[in-house]
Design a protein around this motif. Sequence first.
Motif, PDB file in Angstrom:
ATOM      1  N   SER A  89      11.888 -21.208 -47.829  1.00 36.50           N
ATOM      2  CA  SER A  89      11.534 -20.257 -46.768  1.00 36.50           C
ATOM      3  C   SER A  89      10.047 -20.367 -46.478  1.00 36.50           C
ATOM      4  O   SER A  89       9.225 -20.324 -47.405  1.00 36.50           O
ATOM      5  N   ILE A  90       9.699 -20.515 -45.207  1.00 36.01           N
ATOM      6  CA  ILE A  90       8.302 -20.632 -44.813  1.00 36.01           C
ATOM      7  C   ILE A  90       7.972 -19.592 -43.756  1.00 36.01           C
ATOM      8  O   ILE A  90       8.845 -19.085 -43.047  1.00 36.01           O
ATOM      9  N   SER A  91       6.693 -19.278 -43.657  1.00 33.92           N
ATOM     10  CA  SER A  91       6.195 -18.355 -42.638  1.00 33.92           C
ATOM     11  C   SER A  91       4.936 -18.952 -42.034  1.00 33.92           C
ATOM     12  O   SER A  91       4.040 -19.398 -42.766  1.00 33.92           O
ATOM     13  N   ILE A  92       4.887 -18.990 -40.714  1.00 33.57           N
ATOM     14  CA  ILE A  92       3.730 -19.540 -40.003  1.00 33.57           C
ATOM     15  C   ILE A  92       3.075 -18.410 -39.218  1.00 33.57           C
ATOM     16  O   ILE A  92       3.699 -17.825 -38.334  1.00 33.57           O
ATOM     17  N   GLN A  93       1.834 -18.107 -39.557  1.00 34.66           N
ATOM     18  CA  GLN A  93       1.098 -17.037 -38.888  1.00 34.66           C
ATOM     19  C   GLN A  93       0.062 -17.644 -37.962  1.00 34.66           C
ATOM     20  O   GLN A  93      -0.682 -18.550 -38.347  1.00 34.66           O
ATOM     21  N   VAL A  94       0.042 -17.165 -36.742  1.00 38.80           N
ATOM     22  CA  VAL A  94      -0.901 -17.673 -35.752  1.00 38.80           C
ATOM     23  C   VAL A  94      -1.645 -16.494 -35.122  1.00 38.80           C
ATOM     24  O   VAL A  94      -1.139 -15.384 -35.048  1.00 38.80           O
ATOM     25  N   SER A  95      -2.865 -16.784 -34.658  1.00 44.29           N
ATOM     26  CA  SER A  95      -3.667 -15.749 -34.013  1.00 44.29           C
ATOM     27  C   SER A  95      -3.641 -15.866 -32.501  1.00 44.29           C
ATOM     28  O   SER A  95      -4.139 -14.995 -31.800  1.00 44.29           O
ATOM     29  N   GLY A  96      -3.070 -16.946 -32.013  1.00 45.95           N
ATOM     30  CA  GLY A  96      -3.004 -17.160 -30.570  1.00 45.95           C
ATOM     31  C   GLY A  96      -3.804 -18.363 -30.123  1.00 45.95           C
ATOM     32  O   GLY A  96      -3.555 -18.934 -29.064  1.00 45.95           O
ATOM     33  N   SER A  97      -4.788 -18.775 -30.934  1.00 40.43           N
ATOM     34  CA  SER A  97      -5.623 -19.910 -30.559  1.00 40.43           C
ATOM     35  C   SER A  97      -5.096 -21.231 -31.106  1.00 40.43           C
ATOM     36  O   SER A  97      -5.426 -22.302 -30.589  1.00 40.43           O
ATOM     37  N   GLU A  98      -4.258 -21.168 -32.156  1.00 39.76           N
ATOM     38  CA  GLU A  98      -3.730 -22.399 -32.718  1.00 39.76           C
ATOM     39  C   GLU A  98      -2.713 -23.028 -31.766  1.00 39.76           C
ATOM     40  O   GLU A  98      -1.972 -22.332 -31.086  1.00 39.76           O
ATOM     41  N   SER A  99      -2.718 -24.348 -31.738  1.00 41.95           N
ATOM     42  CA  SER A  99      -1.824 -25.024 -30.794  1.00 41.95           C
ATOM     43  C   SER A  99      -1.399 -26.369 -31.342  1.00 41.95           C
ATOM     44  O   SER A  99      -2.052 -26.944 -32.215  1.00 41.95           O
ATOM     45  N   PHE A 100      -0.279 -26.867 -30.828  1.00 48.57           N
ATOM     46  CA  PHE A 100       0.184 -28.221 -31.036  1.00 48.57           C
ATOM     47  C   PHE A 100       0.019 -28.943 -29.706  1.00 48.57           C
ATOM     48  O   PHE A 100       0.662 -28.578 -28.714  1.00 48.57           O
ATOM     49  N   ASP A 101      -0.838 -29.964 -29.669  1.00 50.76           N
ATOM     50  CA  ASP A 101      -1.069 -30.703 -28.416  1.00 50.76           C
ATOM     51  C   ASP A 101      -1.440 -29.756 -27.271  1.00 50.76           C
ATOM     52  O   ASP A 101      -0.903 -29.843 -26.160  1.00 50.76           O
ATOM     53  N   GLN A 102      -2.335 -28.808 -27.556  1.00 55.31           N
ATOM     54  CA  GLN A 102      -2.888 -27.875 -26.570  1.00 55.31           C
ATOM     55  C   GLN A 102      -1.868 -26.871 -26.049  1.00 55.31           C
ATOM     56  O   GLN A 102      -2.128 -26.173 -25.074  1.00 55.31           O
ATOM     57  N   ILE A 103      -0.721 -26.773 -26.711  1.00 59.32           N
ATOM     58  CA  ILE A 103       0.282 -25.764 -26.363  1.00 59.32           C
ATOM     59  C   ILE A 103       0.369 -24.789 -27.529  1.00 59.32           C
ATOM     60  O   ILE A 103       0.482 -25.218 -28.679  1.00 59.32           O
ATOM     61  N   PRO A 104       0.293 -23.473 -27.301  1.00 58.71           N
ATOM     62  CA  PRO A 104       0.354 -22.500 -28.401  1.00 58.71           C
ATOM     63  C   PRO A 104       1.559 -22.745 -29.302  1.00 58.71           C
ATOM     64  O   PRO A 104       2.645 -23.116 -28.840  1.00 58.71           O
ATOM     65  N   THR A 127      25.767 -33.351 -14.375  1.00 55.75           N
ATOM     66  CA  THR A 127      26.368 -32.071 -14.730  1.00 55.75           C
ATOM     67  C   THR A 127      26.760 -32.086 -16.204  1.00 55.75           C
ATOM     68  O   THR A 127      27.363 -33.044 -16.685  1.00 55.75           O
ATOM     69  N   GLN A 128      26.424 -31.037 -16.917  1.00 54.14           N
ATOM     70  CA  GLN A 128      26.608 -30.902 -18.363  1.00 54.14           C
ATOM     71  C   GLN A 128      25.698 -31.845 -19.145  1.00 54.14           C
ATOM     72  O   GLN A 128      25.866 -32.009 -20.361  1.00 54.14           O
ATOM     73  N   GLY A 129      24.738 -32.438 -18.473  1.00 54.76           N
ATOM     74  CA  GLY A 129      23.755 -33.273 -19.148  1.00 54.76           C
ATOM     75  C   GLY A 129      22.555 -32.448 -19.595  1.00 54.76           C
ATOM     76  O   GLY A 129      22.609 -31.220 -19.683  1.00 54.76           O
ATOM     77  N   VAL A 130      21.464 -33.119 -19.852  1.00 57.94           N
ATOM     78  CA  VAL A 130      20.271 -32.465 -20.402  1.00 57.94           C
ATOM     79  C   VAL A 130      19.040 -32.946 -19.651  1.00 57.94           C
ATOM     80  O   VAL A 130      18.920 -34.140 -19.325  1.00 57.94           O
ATOM     81  N   VAL A 131      18.134 -32.021 -19.369  1.00 62.64           N
ATOM     82  CA  VAL A 131      16.834 -32.367 -18.809  1.00 62.64           C
ATOM     83  C   VAL A 131      15.771 -32.022 -19.850  1.00 62.64           C
ATOM     84  O   VAL A 131      15.836 -30.978 -20.493  1.00 62.64           O
ATOM     85  N   GLU A 132      14.825 -32.923 -20.032  1.00 60.12           N
ATOM     86  CA  GLU A 132      13.772 -32.744 -21.040  1.00 60.12           C
ATOM     87  C   GLU A 132      12.410 -32.888 -20.378  1.00 60.12           C
ATOM     88  O   GLU A 132      12.161 -33.856 -19.653  1.00 60.12           O
ATOM     89  N   PHE A 133      11.526 -31.931 -20.638  1.00 64.22           N
ATOM     90  CA  PHE A 133      10.181 -31.971 -20.091  1.00 64.22           C
ATOM     91  C   PHE A 133       9.260 -32.731 -21.045  1.00 64.22           C
ATOM     92  O   PHE A 133       9.299 -32.539 -22.259  1.00 64.22           O
ATOM     93  N   THR A 134       8.434 -33.600 -20.485  1.00 61.62           N
ATOM     94  CA  THR A 134       7.504 -34.392 -21.291  1.00 61.62           C
ATOM     95  C   THR A 134       6.055 -34.021 -21.029  1.00 61.62           C
ATOM     96  O   THR A 134       5.163 -34.574 -21.672  1.00 61.62           O
ATOM     97  N   GLN A 135       5.814 -33.101 -20.094  1.00 59.21           N
ATOM     98  CA  GLN A 135       4.443 -32.724 -19.745  1.00 59.21           C
ATOM     99  C   GLN A 135       4.373 -31.225 -19.483  1.00 59.21           C
ATOM    100  O   GLN A 135       5.392 -30.539 -19.345  1.00 59.21           O
ATOM    101  N   GLY A 136       3.149 -30.728 -19.409  1.00 55.40           N
ATOM    102  CA  GLY A 136       2.909 -29.351 -19.000  1.00 55.40           C
ATOM    103  C   GLY A 136       3.270 -28.321 -20.051  1.00 55.40           C
ATOM    104  O   GLY A 136       3.524 -28.631 -21.213  1.00 55.40           O
ATOM    105  N   LEU A 137       3.310 -27.060 -19.623  1.00 58.38           N
ATOM    106  CA  LEU A 137       3.590 -25.959 -20.533  1.00 58.38           C
ATOM    107  C   LEU A 137       5.014 -25.984 -21.057  1.00 58.38           C
ATOM    108  O   LEU A 137       5.317 -25.362 -22.073  1.00 58.38           O
ATOM    109  N   ASN A 138       5.903 -26.684 -20.362  1.00 56.88           N
ATOM    110  CA  ASN A 138       7.292 -26.794 -20.819  1.00 56.88           C
ATOM    111  C   ASN A 138       7.541 -28.042 -21.657  1.00 56.88           C
ATOM    112  O   ASN A 138       8.684 -28.402 -21.918  1.00 56.88           O
TER     113      ASN A 138
END
Length: 285
Positions: free
Chosen positions: A73-88, A207-218
């Motif tokens: 079991s793990i717990s990750i605490q963030v303050s809001g400034s931490e990010s992965f690749d500039q995404i919170p 239809t019933q496929g998947v779309v994946e975002f590679t850029q931006g906030l998503n």
Amino acid sequence: MRDASEKLITLLDADQFLMADLYTITTIQGDIYRYTNFDAHLTVDGQIFRSDGPIISREGISISLGVEVDSLSISIQVSGSESFDQIPVVQEFHNGVLDGARFKLERVFMDYRTPTDTSAGTIKLFEGRIIEPEFDRNIIDASVASDTDVLDVLMPRNLYQPSCLNTLFDSACSLSRLEYVVSTTVDAGSTEYRLLCHLNQPQGWFTQGVVEFTQGLNKGLKRTVRLHESGALLLTLPLLSMPAEGEIIKVYPGCDKRFETCMNRFNNRDHFRGQPFIPVPETAV
């Protein structure tokens, strides 16, 4: 028994030493993040484990013999400034980037007189996949299941049914995901529910496929395509952020597991694992 170097064994025999936990997170996209609970950055085997990232804490490790699934079991605490690749960090979890990510816990021991000397090496305490994350604004709680978790499958494995037992692009299906993926860009006028984009495939292909975002906030976010119209993809669930014009997305086709679809769309009849011609169940009265 855990392997240890001669230098580490000698260090552990000494009266005083320092130790720190090392955390390595590897996403299914191949991105690697390394952190430590030490009060300074540590370089271990040429890799930098940062001390200024999210605060990661853990409970005791549960390990048992046999095929029972061990867990952490793990717990990750963030303050809001931490990010992965500039995404919170929290948004990364919302986007699903950490779904199925690998998590490795190691412990490094150091001489108290040279607190950043990690040449004695490490001991691996646990490794597995992140599952069942629960999060609020600042805290993410998750479990890490060991690799024996893949043995937890329903029996019997195969059932008699008209639709195919395979999942599109799995090992039994044999098709390569990379051969069918289509890259395109988001057009102006798109919303959280409806993506406008240029696709050459016929209507209904995704239809019933998947779309994946590679850029931006998503970035890293995946959504199931509810309906593929001409020039548009309708999503089953809304995006977390409004898509921006020009963002690159990857789109994967869908499969309704019907015999006709397997033959006509994918030419994969030899790997179809359904029984489309079994009699329809009848009720005796």
